[in-house]
Design a protein around this motif. Structure first.
Motif, PDB file in Angstrom:
ATOM      1  N   TYR A   1       0.860  -1.180   0.000  1.00 25.06           N
ATOM      2  CA  TYR A   1       0.000   0.000   0.000  1.00 25.06           C
ATOM      3  C   TYR A   1       0.902   1.239   0.000  1.00 25.06           C
ATOM      4  O   TYR A   1       2.032   1.205   0.496  1.00 25.06           O
ATOM      5  CB  TYR A   1      -0.910   0.046   1.232  1.00 25.06           C
ATOM      6  CG  TYR A   1      -1.855  -1.118   1.384  1.00 25.06           C
ATOM      7  CD1 TYR A   1      -3.201  -0.993   1.060  1.00 25.06           C
ATOM      8  CD2 TYR A   1      -1.405  -2.339   1.881  1.00 25.06           C
ATOM      9  CE1 TYR A   1      -4.079  -2.062   1.222  1.00 25.06           C
ATOM     10  CE2 TYR A   1      -2.270  -3.412   2.048  1.00 25.06           C
ATOM     11  CZ  TYR A   1      -3.602  -3.271   1.713  1.00 25.06           C
ATOM     12  OH  TYR A   1      -4.470  -4.323   1.872  1.00 25.06           O
ATOM     13  N   LYS A   2       0.368   2.328  -0.542  1.00 28.21           N
ATOM     14  CA  LYS A   2       1.071   3.597  -0.409  1.00 28.21           C
ATOM     15  C   LYS A   2       0.050   4.717  -0.330  1.00 28.21           C
ATOM     16  O   LYS A   2      -1.086   4.598  -0.810  1.00 28.21           O
ATOM     17  CB  LYS A   2       2.038   3.822  -1.559  1.00 28.21           C
ATOM     18  CG  LYS A   2       1.410   4.137  -2.892  1.00 28.21           C
ATOM     19  CD  LYS A   2       2.495   4.431  -3.935  1.00 28.21           C
ATOM     20  CE  LYS A   2       1.907   4.767  -5.303  1.00 28.21           C
ATOM     21  NZ  LYS A   2       2.963   5.076  -6.291  1.00 28.21           N
ATOM     22  N   CYS A   3       0.459   5.819   0.310  1.00 24.42           N
ATOM     23  CA  CYS A   3      -0.414   6.970   0.439  1.00 24.42           C
ATOM     24  C   CYS A   3       0.227   8.156  -0.270  1.00 24.42           C
ATOM     25  O   CYS A   3       1.451   8.350  -0.212  1.00 24.42           O
ATOM     26  CB  CYS A   3      -0.698   7.291   1.902  1.00 24.42           C
ATOM     27  SG  CYS A   3       0.781   7.595   2.908  1.00 24.42           S
ATOM     28  N   LYS A   4      -0.601   8.950  -0.918  1.00 23.86           N
ATOM     29  CA  LYS A   4      -0.133  10.113  -1.682  1.00 23.86           C
ATOM     30  C   LYS A   4      -0.845  11.345  -1.153  1.00 23.86           C
ATOM     31  O   LYS A   4      -2.013  11.311  -0.815  1.00 23.86           O
ATOM     32  CB  LYS A   4      -0.435   9.936  -3.169  1.00 23.86           C
ATOM     33  CG  LYS A   4       0.202   8.701  -3.787  1.00 23.86           C
ATOM     34  CD  LYS A   4      -0.342   8.430  -5.182  1.00 23.86           C
ATOM     35  CE  LYS A   4       0.084   9.488  -6.178  1.00 23.86           C
ATOM     36  NZ  LYS A   4       1.519   9.424  -6.490  1.00 23.86           N
ATOM     37  N   GLU A   5      -0.087  12.444  -1.119  1.00 23.71           N
ATOM     38  CA  GLU A   5      -0.668  13.718  -0.704  1.00 23.71           C
ATOM     39  C   GLU A   5      -1.025  14.539  -1.931  1.00 23.71           C
ATOM     40  O   GLU A   5      -0.187  14.741  -2.825  1.00 23.71           O
ATOM     41  CB  GLU A   5       0.316  14.487   0.178  1.00 23.71           C
ATOM     42  CG  GLU A   5      -0.266  15.792   0.710  1.00 23.71           C
ATOM     43  CD  GLU A   5       0.740  16.563   1.549  1.00 23.71           C
ATOM     44  OE1 GLU A   5       0.323  17.366   2.383  1.00 23.71           O
ATOM     45  OE2 GLU A   5       1.963  16.361   1.349  1.00 23.71           O
TER      46      GLU A   5
END
Length: 324
Positions: free
Chosen positions: A103-107
């Protein structure tokens, strides 16, 4: 069932309210780029992936798709997966094996999107550090009540923890027919004894139920042993010994149960009573004699007045002294 749903909603609401606090503080300094975080969670347990953007900006989550070998937008499709704190936190209430992955999170901002963190989540069947066997419920009672001619089942369950595919996990029932504990396998003793094996949680829990058909008098004189063992571990053995008690004889006099008839019991009681009576007489005699040695009274007649005077004698060593 209704109360269970209310309780579940209450717990989830309480957890969400906690997460609405200071879990993701607004950070003025820039976070490191390309950070890989490894998370491990047991199947069915709760886990959180915390992104926490630099200034609390909008966050988007993505998951690696193994079929297309591309990052795909991720949005929860199950009722037990939540995005909290304005999508800052991805919370999985009850992890499944399908949740394993990257998983990854992006701003998101007005000009571009920036990768903040990357997570590698691994859902495991059990804790690798927990190696048994340990007895777990359901377990047999050390003394099990049974009636003749009925059928009973004695459970035997062990938690063995995670292990390699070649690990041996032993759950056995044995029976002893004498007081010397000469244990034999159930199948070698009586055709009325049968066993049923079961496994749970991918083999981490193994059990063997012993069924005794048409309980007879001989079963109340035998002992049964549930054995848990694993050759892979030192001192990895646990056993529980079970005896059966006849339901129809509960409350009987223990002396009668041990083989004494009523005549023998009366004789024993009579002998004990006579011994107690003799012992009481001896003690009483000793007490009276001791009191007489301490003080005694005598009467003598004086002169022509025919009067009686009480004289007190006191013992002083080996001699006797008359007191005026």
């Amino acid at each position: 069932m209704h109360s269970f749903y209310v309780f579940t909603i209450f717990i989830l609401g309480m957890k969400v309210s906690v997460l609405q606090g200071q879990r993701c503080p607004r950070q003025e300094t820039e976070l490191p780029r390309g950070v890989d975080i490894y998370e491990s969670v047991r199947y069915g347990h709760y886990v959180e992936l915390e992104c926490c953007s630099r200034k609390g900006g909008a966050v988007k989550w993505m998951k690696w798709d193994k079929n297309t070998n591309q990052w795909q937008n991720y949005s929860p499709e199950r009722d037990d997966v939540f995005l909290l704190e304005s999508n800052q936190i991805l919370a999985i209430q009850s992890a499944t094996f399908e949740d394993t992955g990257s998983y990854k999170c992006k701003e998101q901002n007005s000009s571009a999107s920036v990768d903040l963190k990357k997570f590698n989540l691994h859902v495991v069947a059990c804790d690798k550090l927990a190696r048994g066997p340990f007895p777990v419920s359901p377990l047999p009672c050390a003394e099990t009540i049974a009636a003749e001619k009925e059928t009973i089942t004695l459970p035997c369950t062990g938690y063995f923890g995670c292990g390699d595919d070649g690990d041996i996990r032993i759950v056995m029932w044995y029976v002893s027919e004498d007081t010397d504990d000469n244990w034999k396998e159930i199948s070698e003793v009586d055709d009325r004894y049968t066993t049923t094996k079961f496994e749970e949680d991918s083999g981490t829990v193994v059990g063997l139920n012993l069924t005794i058909k048409s309980v007879s008098a001989v079963d109340f004189r035998r002992k049964f042993m549930c054995l848990l063992a694993s050759p892979q571990m030192i001192k990895s053995q646990s056993s529980t010994v079970v005896t059966l008690r006849n339901k129809n004889r509960i409350g009987e006099d223990p002396m009668l149960k041990s083989g004494f008839d009523s005549g023998e019991v009366l004789i024993v009681l009579a002998v004990v009573s006579v011994c107690l009576l003799i012992l009481t007489g001896v003690l009483a005699g000793l007490f009276i004699q001791r009191q007489m040695m301490k003080s005694r009274k005598s009467c003598e007649r004086k002169g022509n007045h025919q009067q009686w005077e009480t004289m007190i004698y006191k013992s002083t060593g080996d001699s006797v002294q008359m007191l005026p």
